[in-house]
Design a protein around this motif. Structure first.
Motif, PDB file in Angstrom:
ATOM      1  N   ALA A  58       8.504 -51.848   5.509  1.00 12.98           N
ATOM      2  CA  ALA A  58       9.838 -52.405   5.271  1.00 12.98           C
ATOM      3  C   ALA A  58      10.902 -51.317   5.372  1.00 12.98           C
ATOM      4  O   ALA A  58      11.984 -51.535   5.915  1.00 12.98           O
ATOM      5  CB  ALA A  58       9.893 -53.064   3.896  1.00 12.98           C
ATOM      6  N   GLY A  59      10.569 -50.123   4.863  1.00  6.59           N
ATOM      7  CA  GLY A  59      11.519 -49.015   4.941  1.00  6.59           C
ATOM      8  C   GLY A  59      11.771 -48.595   6.375  1.00  6.59           C
ATOM      9  O   GLY A  59      12.899 -48.269   6.752  1.00  6.59           O
ATOM     10  N   GLY A  60      10.691 -48.605   7.203  1.00  3.50           N
ATOM     11  CA  GLY A  60      10.862 -48.262   8.608  1.00  3.50           C
ATOM     12  C   GLY A  60      11.775 -49.242   9.314  1.00  3.50           C
ATOM     13  O   GLY A  60      12.630 -48.866  10.113  1.00  3.50           O
ATOM     14  N   TYR A  61      11.616 -50.518   9.011  1.00  3.41           N
ATOM     15  CA  TYR A  61      12.490 -51.540   9.599  1.00  3.41           C
ATOM     16  C   TYR A  61      13.929 -51.326   9.154  1.00  3.41           C
ATOM     17  O   TYR A  61      14.866 -51.403   9.968  1.00  3.41           O
ATOM     18  CB  TYR A  61      12.012 -52.922   9.173  1.00  3.41           C
ATOM     19  CG  TYR A  61      12.910 -54.046   9.646  1.00  3.41           C
ATOM     20  CD1 TYR A  61      12.817 -54.524  10.954  1.00  3.41           C
ATOM     21  CD2 TYR A  61      13.850 -54.612   8.804  1.00  3.41           C
ATOM     22  CE1 TYR A  61      13.636 -55.552  11.398  1.00  3.41           C
ATOM     23  CE2 TYR A  61      14.681 -55.638   9.237  1.00  3.41           C
ATOM     24  CZ  TYR A  61      14.567 -56.103  10.528  1.00  3.41           C
ATOM     25  OH  TYR A  61      15.383 -57.110  10.960  1.00  3.41           O
ATOM     26  N   ALA A  62      14.109 -51.026   7.862  1.00  7.59           N
ATOM     27  CA  ALA A  62      15.463 -50.834   7.331  1.00  7.59           C
ATOM     28  C   ALA A  62      16.148 -49.635   7.974  1.00  7.59           C
ATOM     29  O   ALA A  62      17.362 -49.624   8.177  1.00  7.59           O
ATOM     30  CB  ALA A  62      15.409 -50.660   5.812  1.00  7.59           C
ATOM     31  N   GLN A  87      15.384 -48.446  11.099  1.00  3.54           N
ATOM     32  CA  GLN A  87      15.545 -48.674  12.526  1.00  3.54           C
ATOM     33  C   GLN A  87      16.709 -49.603  12.851  1.00  3.54           C
ATOM     34  O   GLN A  87      17.397 -49.420  13.850  1.00  3.54           O
ATOM     35  CB  GLN A  87      14.253 -49.253  13.111  1.00  3.54           C
ATOM     36  CG  GLN A  87      13.114 -48.254  13.161  1.00  3.54           C
ATOM     37  CD  GLN A  87      11.805 -48.925  13.521  1.00  3.54           C
ATOM     38  OE1 GLN A  87      11.781 -50.002  14.112  1.00  3.54           O
ATOM     39  NE2 GLN A  87      10.708 -48.302  13.149  1.00  3.54           N
ATOM     40  N   GLN A  88      16.936 -50.613  11.988  1.00  2.57           N
ATOM     41  CA  GLN A  88      17.970 -51.582  12.290  1.00  2.57           C
ATOM     42  C   GLN A  88      19.372 -50.960  12.393  1.00  2.57           C
ATOM     43  O   GLN A  88      20.086 -51.223  13.355  1.00  2.57           O
ATOM     44  CB  GLN A  88      17.954 -52.714  11.260  1.00  2.57           C
ATOM     45  CG  GLN A  88      16.818 -53.710  11.491  1.00  2.57           C
ATOM     46  CD  GLN A  88      16.847 -54.283  12.890  1.00  2.57           C
ATOM     47  OE1 GLN A  88      16.106 -53.857  13.769  1.00  2.57           O
ATOM     48  NE2 GLN A  88      17.706 -55.252  13.123  1.00  2.57           N
ATOM     49  N   LEU A 130      20.075 -47.885  13.101  1.00  2.28           N
ATOM     50  CA  LEU A 130      20.057 -47.028  14.278  1.00  2.28           C
ATOM     51  C   LEU A 130      20.227 -47.849  15.553  1.00  2.28           C
ATOM     52  O   LEU A 130      20.996 -47.487  16.445  1.00  2.28           O
ATOM     53  CB  LEU A 130      18.734 -46.254  14.345  1.00  2.28           C
ATOM     54  CG  LEU A 130      18.640 -44.968  13.533  1.00  2.28           C
ATOM     55  CD1 LEU A 130      17.203 -44.476  13.496  1.00  2.28           C
ATOM     56  CD2 LEU A 130      19.551 -43.900  14.117  1.00  2.28           C
ATOM     57  N   ALA A 131      19.516 -48.968  15.623  1.00  3.15           N
ATOM     58  CA  ALA A 131      19.625 -49.814  16.812  1.00  3.15           C
ATOM     59  C   ALA A 131      21.027 -50.401  16.937  1.00  3.15           C
ATOM     60  O   ALA A 131      21.597 -50.449  18.030  1.00  3.15           O
ATOM     61  CB  ALA A 131      18.577 -50.926  16.749  1.00  3.15           C
ATOM     62  N   ARG A 132      21.592 -50.835  15.825  1.00  2.00           N
ATOM     63  CA  ARG A 132      22.922 -51.448  15.850  1.00  2.00           C
ATOM     64  C   ARG A 132      23.982 -50.436  16.265  1.00  2.00           C
ATOM     65  O   ARG A 132      24.838 -50.722  17.106  1.00  2.00           O
ATOM     66  CB  ARG A 132      23.255 -52.024  14.471  1.00  2.00           C
ATOM     67  CG  ARG A 132      24.553 -52.828  14.442  1.00  2.00           C
ATOM     68  CD  ARG A 132      24.826 -53.399  13.076  1.00  2.00           C
ATOM     69  NE  ARG A 132      25.095 -52.367  12.090  1.00  2.00           N
ATOM     70  CZ  ARG A 132      24.249 -52.017  11.111  1.00  2.00           C
ATOM     71  NH1 ARG A 132      23.075 -52.614  11.000  1.00  2.00           N
ATOM     72  NH2 ARG A 132      24.562 -51.077  10.251  1.00  2.00           N
ATOM     73  N   LEU A 133      23.917 -49.242  15.697  1.00  2.00           N
ATOM     74  CA  LEU A 133      24.892 -48.216  16.029  1.00  2.00           C
ATOM     75  C   LEU A 133      24.627 -47.592  17.404  1.00  2.00           C
ATOM     76  O   LEU A 133      25.562 -47.179  18.101  1.00  2.00           O
ATOM     77  CB  LEU A 133      24.873 -47.122  14.963  1.00  2.00           C
ATOM     78  CG  LEU A 133      25.367 -47.521  13.565  1.00  2.00           C
ATOM     79  CD1 LEU A 133      25.063 -46.421  12.562  1.00  2.00           C
ATOM     80  CD2 LEU A 133      26.858 -47.825  13.597  1.00  2.00           C
ATOM     81  N   LEU A 188      16.861 -45.546  23.430  1.00  2.00           N
ATOM     82  CA  LEU A 188      16.854 -44.923  22.106  1.00  2.00           C
ATOM     83  C   LEU A 188      15.491 -45.176  21.488  1.00  2.00           C
ATOM     84  O   LEU A 188      14.998 -46.305  21.513  1.00  2.00           O
ATOM     85  CB  LEU A 188      17.953 -45.521  21.230  1.00  2.00           C
ATOM     86  CG  LEU A 188      18.036 -45.041  19.772  1.00  2.00           C
ATOM     87  CD1 LEU A 188      18.455 -43.569  19.706  1.00  2.00           C
ATOM     88  CD2 LEU A 188      19.031 -45.913  18.995  1.00  2.00           C
ATOM     89  N   ALA A 189      14.868 -44.126  20.954  1.00  2.00           N
ATOM     90  CA  ALA A 189      13.533 -44.251  20.385  1.00  2.00           C
ATOM     91  C   ALA A 189      13.444 -43.535  19.038  1.00  2.00           C
ATOM     92  O   ALA A 189      14.238 -42.635  18.754  1.00  2.00           O
ATOM     93  CB  ALA A 189      12.489 -43.678  21.342  1.00  2.00           C
ATOM     94  N   VAL A 190      12.466 -43.958  18.231  1.00  2.00           N
ATOM     95  CA  VAL A 190      12.171 -43.306  16.950  1.00  2.00           C
ATOM     96  C   VAL A 190      10.703 -42.905  16.962  1.00  2.00           C
ATOM     97  O   VAL A 190       9.906 -43.413  17.749  1.00  2.00           O
ATOM     98  CB  VAL A 190      12.462 -44.244  15.759  1.00  2.00           C
ATOM     99  CG1 VAL A 190      13.944 -44.582  15.690  1.00  2.00           C
ATOM    100  CG2 VAL A 190      11.620 -45.513  15.827  1.00  2.00           C
ATOM    101  N   MET A 191      10.331 -41.983  16.070  1.00  2.00           N
ATOM    102  CA  MET A 191       8.940 -41.574  15.945  1.00  2.00           C
ATOM    103  C   MET A 191       8.171 -42.603  15.127  1.00  2.00           C
ATOM    104  O   MET A 191       8.688 -43.165  14.157  1.00  2.00           O
ATOM    105  CB  MET A 191       8.835 -40.212  15.262  1.00  2.00           C
ATOM    106  CG  MET A 191       9.267 -39.039  16.118  1.00  2.00           C
ATOM    107  SD  MET A 191       8.147 -38.691  17.511  1.00  2.00           S
ATOM    108  CE  MET A 191       6.650 -38.183  16.647  1.00  2.00           C
ATOM    109  N   SER A 192       6.921 -42.818  15.511  1.00  2.00           N
ATOM    110  CA  SER A 192       5.993 -43.656  14.753  1.00  2.00           C
ATOM    111  C   SER A 192       4.633 -42.987  14.838  1.00  2.00           C
ATOM    112  O   SER A 192       3.881 -43.207  15.784  1.00  2.00           O
ATOM    113  CB  SER A 192       5.947 -45.072  15.327  1.00  2.00           C
ATOM    114  OG  SER A 192       5.038 -45.885  14.611  1.00  2.00           O
ATOM    115  N   GLY A 193       4.331 -42.130  13.858  1.00  2.00           N
ATOM    116  CA  GLY A 193       3.129 -41.320  13.947  1.00  2.00           C
ATOM    117  C   GLY A 193       3.265 -40.328  15.080  1.00  2.00           C
ATOM    118  O   GLY A 193       4.251 -39.599  15.177  1.00  2.00           O
ATOM    119  N   SER A 194       2.284 -40.333  15.993  1.00  2.00           N
ATOM    120  CA  SER A 194       2.366 -39.455  17.166  1.00  2.00           C
ATOM    121  C   SER A 194       2.864 -40.209  18.389  1.00  2.00           C
ATOM    122  O   SER A 194       2.749 -39.711  19.510  1.00  2.00           O
ATOM    123  CB  SER A 194       0.988 -38.838  17.454  1.00  2.00           C
ATOM    124  OG  SER A 194       0.029 -39.859  17.696  1.00  2.00           O
TER     125      SER A 194
END
Length: 251
Positions: free
Chosen positions: A69-73, A75-76, A78-81, A99-105
């Protein structure tokens, strides 16, 4: 009924309850066999998605579920901006931008803007790719502490490849990331898809931790012609876009 569907139903059910729930109640309310519910709950508990309150003989969501849930909060926003910034970058350069974020490796793509009359890329929204092969991933990895890099890439088995190119062992990745830090931006040449090249720049939070990366991708292959000049020119634009998103997310 597939186990994945049953698992998601259990997690969704727990998320809607105001208090921990007995396994028998979960089975009854979802219409699932008790044996199936107990098996899935124990599997979820082993992964940290639920916890078993032994004294009460009840089950509740675990920390791993809250991390999702925190990851979604994160990312949203970041995606909007980031969406208008990435769209403007794509329009300005006539190249696809993302635009990308890290998720593990891995990297997880959360915004994708395809330039007009350009082919679709594998970097669509929701797609995951190995971070060490992508410009976005390399930009973020270069900003991570060395200890974190060692944890993500302990040995050769942690280096999947797609086209036969890219680092294959920790020492090669360390050298690649050193070059990224020295240049101030990351590159990728055919490691994700043959004939495509990318440059990327990191977006950091107030502490300097990499939270995302912006990149552009275009048709080009350094085996056919030198690309350093175009890399540098596009990197300037990408770094400016990353800095603008960073300013907007940290103010």
């Amino acid at each position: 009924m597939p186990a994945a569907d049953q698992t998601l139903r259990i997690l969704s059910h727990l998320a809607t309850r105001p208090a921990p729930v007995a396994a028998s109640a979960i089975a009854r309310e979802l219409g699932l066999p008790r044996s199936t519910v107990y098996h899935l709950l124990n599997t979820l508990a082993a992964r940290g998605f639920v916890i078993h309150l032994r004294d009460d003989q009840r089950w509740a969501l675990g920390t791993a579920a809250f991390e999702l849930a925190g990851g979604y909060a994160r990312q949203q926003p970041l995606a909007r901006l980031g969406r208008p910034i990435v769209a403007a970058l794509s329009d300005r350069l006539g190249a696809s931008a993302h635009l990308a974020v890290m998720s593990g490796s891995d990297v997880l793509y959360i915004v994708e803007e395809r330039a007009a009359r350009r082919p679709a890329l594998v970097t669509d929204v929701g797609v995951r790719l190995p971070a060490h092969l992508t410009a976005t991933g390399r930009a973020m990895l270069a900003a991570l502490p060395r200890e974190q890099i060692r944890a993500l890439y302990p040995g050769p088995s942690a280096f999947p490849d797609r086209t036969g190119r890219g680092p294959r062992r920790p020492s090669e990745l360390r050298e690649l990331l050193r070059q990224v830090r020295e240049r101030g931006y990351a590159t990728e040449d055919g490691e994700v898809a043959d004939g495509l090249r990318s440059v990327g720049a990191v977006v950091a939070d107030r502490t300097g931790w990499p939270v995302a990366a912006v990149a552009v991708t275009w048709a080009g292959d350094s085996r056919d012609a030198p690309q350093d000049g175009r890399d540098a020119a596009l990197a300037t634009e990408v770094r400016e876009a990353a800095a603008l998103l960073e300013a907007r997310t940290t103010r």
